[in-house]
Design an enzyme around this catalytic site. Structure first.
Site, PDB file in Angstrom:
ATOM      1  N   SER A 121      20.617 108.220 -83.834  1.00  0.00           N
ATOM      2  CA  SER A 121      21.265 107.115 -83.144  1.00  0.00           C
ATOM      3  C   SER A 121      22.748 107.053 -83.476  1.00  0.00           C
ATOM      4  O   SER A 121      23.209 107.557 -84.502  1.00  0.00           O
ATOM      5  CB  SER A 121      20.590 105.810 -83.576  1.00  0.00           C
ATOM      6  N   LYS A 145      18.664 107.386 -71.151  1.00  0.00           N
ATOM      7  CA  LYS A 145      17.518 106.787 -71.844  1.00  0.00           C
ATOM      8  C   LYS A 145      17.444 105.299 -71.493  1.00  0.00           C
ATOM      9  O   LYS A 145      18.395 104.556 -71.741  1.00  0.00           O
ATOM     10  CB  LYS A 145      17.655 106.963 -73.358  1.00  0.00           C
ATOM     11  N   TYR A 176      25.354 104.732 -77.878  1.00  0.00           N
ATOM     12  CA  TYR A 176      25.597 103.380 -77.411  1.00  0.00           C
ATOM     13  C   TYR A 176      27.061 103.295 -76.987  1.00  0.00           C
ATOM     14  O   TYR A 176      27.953 103.683 -77.755  1.00  0.00           O
ATOM     15  CB  TYR A 176      25.350 102.349 -78.525  1.00  0.00           C
ATOM     16  N   HIS A 188      12.763 100.644 -74.473  1.00  0.00           N
ATOM     17  CA  HIS A 188      13.365 100.464 -75.796  1.00  0.00           C
ATOM     18  C   HIS A 188      12.341  99.883 -76.781  1.00  0.00           C
ATOM     19  O   HIS A 188      12.651  99.022 -77.604  1.00  0.00           O
ATOM     20  CB  HIS A 188      14.596  99.560 -75.713  1.00  0.00           C
ATOM     21  N   THR A 215      22.102 105.615 -73.818  1.00  0.00           N
ATOM     22  CA  THR A 215      21.167 104.500 -73.715  1.00  0.00           C
ATOM     23  C   THR A 215      21.710 103.471 -72.749  1.00  0.00           C
ATOM     24  O   THR A 215      22.812 102.944 -72.946  1.00  0.00           O
ATOM     25  CB  THR A 215      20.915 103.874 -75.096  1.00  0.00           C
TER      26      THR A 215
END
Length: 382
Positions: free
Chosen positions: A109, A255, A132, A279, A158
Site C-alpha cells: 500500500s 482497484k 492512493y 475495499h 485505488t
C-alpha cells in the site's frame, strides 16, 4: 490455541484475536457502518454451487495462470493492505517472502510500513503497488517514480477511497497510526505483552513511502479516517486515472471498480486490469459484494481486460467459483492479514499452504486439470 491448530482462515482470525490488542484486531477485522457488505463479501459465494464432473483423470493438475503478464502458481493474489507492522513486527517483509515462496502476486500500500525500495530488493516475485491519490501531487509523482525505479510490475490505482468509510470499531477504540496507548485500551495492550514489547522495542513505526511529504501517520498519530478525509484528493476523476496511467507507463490496474459502466470506462482509458472490490466492506456499507457483480462485469468487458475478484475469499472453493464466473484470479487481504497477525511469515505461509491445498483438492473433485477448464457451466445459482 497454537498455529498448528489453524486449519482454515477463520482459525487464523481466532488466533489473531487472541494475540492482538483489541484496537489493533478491530482495525483488521472491522468495516464500515453495520459491516453488512463485509459479511456479504464472503456469504455471496454461498449463492452459487459448484457442479463437478467425475472420472476425469485428475492425477496431474495445473493450478498456474498468468496475471498481468506474470506467471502465478495459483489463481490467487495477496491484495495490498496498509499498516502491516502494526499487526506483526515484520509486516510487509513477511508477506513478501511468503508470496515469493508460493509464487504469488502480492501488493503493498501507499501506507505500507516498509519502503518501496526495501520490498523491491527483498523479492523478485511479481509486485503491485497500490496508489492512493493524495492532494499533494508531488507525493503522487514521487511514489510512481520510486516504483518505476524499483521495478514494480504493476500499479493499482485505488478508486473507491476518496473519503473514508465510517469505521465504527476504530472510532470506539481510538485506533491511530502509529498505534497509541489510551486509557480505555491500556489493559488490552498490557495483557498482550508479546505484541506490546515487540512494538515498543522494534524500529520506530513509520510510513516510509510518505517520507518528505507528510508527517501524519509517521511522526504524528492520526486515525485512518482523519487521514483519508484530509489527505486524499476528492477531485479524482477519469481524467486523473488516465493521466496516472500515462505517467506510470507500465501495467495499470484500477482497484475498486464495481459497475459494468465503470469497467467499460477502464477499458477505454487503456487499463490492463480491474479489481472488482468493495475495499473489504470498509467504505460504502450496503454496497454489493464483488462476487455479486462479477457476472455482470464479465459479460460487459470479459476478454477485453483482466478481471480480478477481490474480497471475501476465505476458501479455495471461493477462488474456483470466481474463476468459473469469469475472473482470471481472486484476491484478498484479510485471508493473509489474520495469519500475519497470528504468527508472522510462518503464519502467512501456513495460510497459503491451506488455500493451495483447498484449490488443488477442489479442482480434483471438480474434475478439472487446468484452471482454464473452470467455466460458467460448472456453476448453478441457488
Amino acid at each position: 490455541m497454537r498455529l498448528s491448530d489453524c486449519h482454515n482462515i477463520d482459525d487464523f482470525r481466532k488466533l489473531a484475536k487472541a494475540r492482538l490488542p483489541w484496537p489493533v484486531f478491530d482495525y483488521i477485522d472491522g468495516a464500515a457502518d453495520d459491516e453488512l457488505t463485509k459479511a456479504r463479501n464472503t456469504s455471496a459465494f454461498d449463492n452459487v454451487d459448484l457442479v463437478p464432473d467425475v472420472l476425469a483423470g485428475v492425477g496431474k493438475i495445473d493450478t498456474s495462470c498468468t496475471i498481468m503478464g506474470r506467471k502465478s502458481a495459483l489463481p490467487l493474489m495477496l491484495s495490498p493492505t496498509a499498516l502491516q507492522r502494526a499487526f506483526h513486527r515484520d509486516g510487509e517483509r513477511a508477506v513478501a517472502l511468503a508470496a515469493e515462496k508460493f509464487g504469488l502476486w502480492f501488493g503493498i500500500s501507499s501506507l505500507a510500513t516498509h519502503s518501496i525500495e526495501e520490498i523491491a530488493g527483498l523479492t523478485s516475485g511479481p509486485k503491485l503497488f497500490q496508489l492512493y491519490v493524495h492532494k499533494d501531487k508531488g507525493l503522487n509523482a514521487s511514489m510512481i517514480e520510486r516504483c518505476q525505479e524499483s521495478g514494480f510490475d504493476a500499479l493499482a490505482l485505488t478508486v473507491d477511497t476518496i473519503v473514508s468509510g465510517k469505521r465504527e470499531r476504530c472510532l470506539r477504540s481510538g485506533f491511530t497510526t502509529p498505534p497509541r496507548f489510551s486509557a480505555s485500551s491500556l489493559w488490552s495492550y498490557a495483557t498482550r505483552p508479546y505484541w506490546t514489547l515487540n512494538y515498543i522495542f522494534s524500529p520506530k513505526f513509520r510510513l516510509p513511502n510518505l517520507d518528505g511529504h507528510v508527517q501524519e501517520g509517521t511522526g504524528k498519530a492520526v486515525s485512518i479516517q482523519d487521514y483519508f478525509n484530509t489527505m486524499l484528493d476528492t477531485n479524482m476523476d477519469w481524467d486523473t486515472a488516465a493521466r496516472i496511467r500515462q505517467d506510470w507507463g507500465g501495467t495499470f490496474c484500477l482497484k475498486g471498480v464495481m459497475s459494468a459502466a465503470d469497467a467499460r470506462r477502464a477499458v477505454e482509458i487503456g487499463a490492463d486490469a480491474i479489481m472488482i472490490s468493495s475495499h473489504g466492506g470498509r467504505q460504502l456499507d450496503g454496497s454489493r459484494a464483488p462476487f455479486d457483480q462479477l457476472q455482470e462485469i464479465v459479460d460487459a468487458v470479459g476478454g477485453e481486460i483482466e478481471i480480478i475478484c477481490d474480497g471475501g475469499v476465505r476458501r479455495g472453493t471461493h477462488v474456483l467459483k470466481s474463476l468459473a464466473m469469469g475472473a482470471i484470479a481472486a484476491s484478498g487481504g484479510r485471508l493473509y492479514l489474520y495469519a500475519l497477525a497470528a504468527a508472522g511469515q510462518e503464519g502467512v505461509e501456513r495460510a497459503l499452504a491451506i488455500l493451495q491445498d483447498e484449490i488443488e483438492r477442489g479442482m480434483r473433485l471438480m474434475g478439472v486439470t487446468n484452471v482454464k477448464e473452470l467455466t460458467r457451466d460448472r456453476l448453478r445459482w441457488r
